[in-house]
Scaffold this motif. Sequence first.
Motif, PDB file in Angstrom:
ATOM      1  N   TYR A 100      50.211  36.557  -7.391  1.00 51.72           N
ATOM      2  CA  TYR A 100      51.111  36.623  -6.233  1.00 51.72           C
ATOM      3  C   TYR A 100      52.602  36.615  -6.607  1.00 51.72           C
ATOM      4  O   TYR A 100      53.456  36.514  -5.736  1.00 51.72           O
ATOM      5  N   HIS A 140      46.593  35.145   2.022  1.00 49.75           N
ATOM      6  CA  HIS A 140      47.655  34.529   1.236  1.00 49.75           C
ATOM      7  C   HIS A 140      48.882  34.278   2.106  1.00 49.75           C
ATOM      8  O   HIS A 140      49.279  35.104   2.923  1.00 49.75           O
ATOM      9  N   THR A 170      48.957  41.792   0.410  1.00 48.21           N
ATOM     10  CA  THR A 170      49.008  41.733  -1.056  1.00 48.21           C
ATOM     11  C   THR A 170      48.529  43.042  -1.694  1.00 48.21           C
ATOM     12  O   THR A 170      48.313  43.104  -2.893  1.00 48.21           O
ATOM     13  N   THR A 207      54.222  39.674  -4.945  1.00 46.61           N
ATOM     14  CA  THR A 207      54.303  39.492  -3.498  1.00 46.61           C
ATOM     15  C   THR A 207      55.410  38.510  -3.129  1.00 46.61           C
ATOM     16  O   THR A 207      56.194  38.743  -2.195  1.00 46.61           O
TER      17      THR A 207
END
Length: 256
Positions: A225, A168, A181, A228
């Motif tokens: 996400y 990612h 992550t 994050t």
Amino acid sequence: MLYFVLYKILRYRYAVVLQNLSRSFPERSYADISQVAAGFYRHFCRIFLEMGMMFFVSERKMKNRVRVKNPELLEQFHAKGQNIIIMLGHYGNWESLNILPRYFNFNLYAVYKPLSNAFFNRVMQRLRSRFGLRLLPMHKVGRHMLTKKAQAGAYILVSDQFPPNEAHTVRFLHQPTRVITGAERLAKTTGATVVYASVKKTAGPADWEISFRLICDAPAVSLPYEITHKFTEYLEEDIRENPQYWLWTHRRWKQQ
């Protein structure tokens, strides 16, 4: 003296520092970049000395040097019986969080990856556990949180390292940046509240001030996400405010 040797003579990772700073702040002049670099090396040397001091300093003196600004944020979630994940970066003196157990009446864990060198691994374990911080290898943290739900605690994860296997990518300091992550996946699995810890230099009697900022209190329904991205956003805010306090010697963008 340490600064003079490391910066002026050995030029320790100087090319890496300049490259990281130049890419992160393309709007700054070379003179500005050089000034930030010099400030970073002074800070870097100071951290080494502070870490050495932490092996011997008393609890009272350590609490005088490190102040917690808003402990009530963590206390309110612990009062609800929730586990807490504390995310932070290599900013300020991140090792100063070893004093946190003396500010709270619940268990705090430092999630870590054991070092390959057995001697230095023991040294860092002693440093981090001096004031009651419990150490937990990262491969055990998920099972520990799920099996200890009745004993809610806080879990500290330094989350700005280069990820060897994860793909990612976020936009961080003007650059596409691969990110870890694991904290987000852990939060979604265990339902833990996630907060950001900021460690800033103070102008007052304390050297460092730790403050907490909510990232997410409902990870199960958060967007993919989202946790994050919010962590990297908060970390970037701190870095932009005082860039000399981040760990610029790290080859954070060694693979694009």
